[in-house]
Enzyme design. Structure first.
Site, PDB file in Angstrom:
ATOM      1  N   SER A 147       0.828  -1.209   0.000  1.00  0.00           N
ATOM      2  CA  SER A 147       0.000   0.000   0.000  1.00  0.00           C
ATOM      3  C   SER A 147       0.861   1.257   0.000  1.00  0.00           C
ATOM      4  O   SER A 147       1.966   1.265   0.555  1.00  0.00           O
ATOM      5  CB  SER A 147      -0.905   0.007   1.240  1.00  0.00           C
ATOM      6  OG  SER A 147      -1.535   1.258   1.410  1.00  0.00           O
ATOM      7  N   TYR A 172      -2.367   0.041  10.115  1.00  0.00           N
ATOM      8  CA  TYR A 172      -2.554  -0.557   8.793  1.00  0.00           C
ATOM      9  C   TYR A 172      -1.267  -0.448   7.984  1.00  0.00           C
ATOM     10  O   TYR A 172      -0.807  -1.430   7.388  1.00  0.00           O
ATOM     11  CB  TYR A 172      -3.701   0.141   8.058  1.00  0.00           C
ATOM     12  CG  TYR A 172      -3.794  -0.232   6.593  1.00  0.00           C
ATOM     13  CD1 TYR A 172      -4.229  -1.499   6.208  1.00  0.00           C
ATOM     14  CD2 TYR A 172      -3.446   0.682   5.605  1.00  0.00           C
ATOM     15  CE1 TYR A 172      -4.304  -1.847   4.865  1.00  0.00           C
ATOM     16  CE2 TYR A 172      -3.524   0.339   4.264  1.00  0.00           C
ATOM     17  CZ  TYR A 172      -3.954  -0.917   3.895  1.00  0.00           C
ATOM     18  OH  TYR A 172      -4.017  -1.258   2.571  1.00  0.00           O
TER      19      TYR A 172
END
Length: 344
Positions: A147, A172
């Protein structure tokens, strides 16, 4: 550089002349997973999808994606949690995958603040289960989702895969960086070729309802106000789903990387867009005006993302071509046809 250096290498398709190449896609009921499964199954690959169908967002949307995939001859689905060690081990041993596209994860920056254990379970333990399945069953190539969030507090623009990424601003992001380190270790220890893809704000039809553009569309069509963070002073490298899938398919179709290799690439549009431009594109395509509520930056968020894709273009031929207005127009047509009619 491995793609350029190994252009004469045997492609995955050529290694199995007498049978169809078999691919496992984790997170197949998810946004990117669904699109990839559809493209690859339609292109002649045998695709096996797994997903636990959790309720992070409306399960009916995931089921609707699977309903589309179920019509494809080359697709099969198993409801399975990545943390189920026995179940995953049995699947790997039984199916004998050639390639794994690991897209299954607990997504969302803000939700990681509310429910951190969901991220360690899915993103850390789940990825380890996938890695073990790959190395114990001679998988030829693991492609996995990272990501843009790994760039965290970096201020240098554009974000390059050569930059240090040791300042995550959310759990995350930390789990995604951990995934990269885990894959590096398995590539080194067991010779498992791994390729990580740092996705930059992927959007489009069948997208995730927790993402800003989707939330905005829902609010705008219902005449409700939208929450605009950092008072609108945000930029994102919005990347249309078809461009992402094109890049992934090129990687799947291409030559196998050498044993023990681990490369990470940015998959972004290489063109940051203002959040206000996104809102205006939605207003135009939905033919309704948005009522804006301006708020400060949320914890774990960053003001701007910008992908350096030189390596992705050179090694993988990755070249996104969909403008934000065109992409939002396509999303809005789907939204009106599906979401407004079904209520999902």
């Amino acid at each position: 550089m491995w793609r350029a250096a190994f252009t004469a290498a045997t492609s995955l398709a050529k290694t199995k002349k007498e049978s169809v190449v078999k691919i496992l896609i984790t997170g197949a009921a998810g946004f990117i997973g669904c699109h990839c499964a559809q493209r690859l199954a339609s292109s002649g690959y045998e695709v096996i999808g797994v997903d636990n169908l959790n309720d992070y967002y409306d399960v009916r949307l995931k089921e609707a994606r699977l309903a589309l995939l179920s019509k494809l001859k080359g697709f099969r689905f198993f409801k399975l949690d990545l943390t189920d060690r026995a179940g995953m081990a049995d699947l790997f041993q039984r199916e004998n995958f050639d390639l794994v596209l690991h897209l299954g994860a607990q997504a969302g920056v803000r939700y990681s603040i509310e429910n951190p254990f969901a991220y360690t379970d899915s993103n850390i333990t789940g990825t380890l289960t996938v890695l073990e399945g790959c190395r114990r069953n001679a998988v030829k190539h693991l492609i996995y989702a990272s990501s843009s969030s790994v760039y965290g507090a970096n201020t240098k623009q554009p974000f390059s895969t050569d930059d240090r990424v040791d300042s995550p601003v959310s759990l995350y992001a930390a789990t995604k960086k951990a995934n990269e380190l885990m894959c590096q270790s398995y590539a080194h220890l067991y010779g498992l070729p791994c390729t990580g893809l740092r996705f930059f704000t992927v959007y489009g039809p069948w997208g995730r309802p927790d993402m800003a553009y989707f939330k905005f569309a829902v609010a705008i069509t219902k005449g409700k106000p939208i929450e605009v963070y950092n008072y609108g002073n945000m930029k994102r490298d919005f990347t249309y789903i078809d461009d992402i899938v094109d890049g992934i398919k090129s990687l799947v179709d291409g030559p196998l990387p050498p044993a023990g290799s681990h490369k990470v690439y940015n998959f972004g549009n290489n063109k940051p867009e203002k959040l206000t431009d996104l809102i205006e594109a939605l207003e135009q395509s939905l033919e309704r005006n948005a009522v804006r509520i301006f708020l400060p930056m949320q914890p774990g968020d960053v003001p701007e993302t910008f992908a350096d894709i030189d390596n992705s273009q050179r090694d993988l031929g990755f070249k996104p071509s969909t403008s934000l207005r065109e992409g939002i127009s396509r999303f809005s047509r789907w939204f009106r046809e599906h979401i407004e009619k079904t209520g999902i």
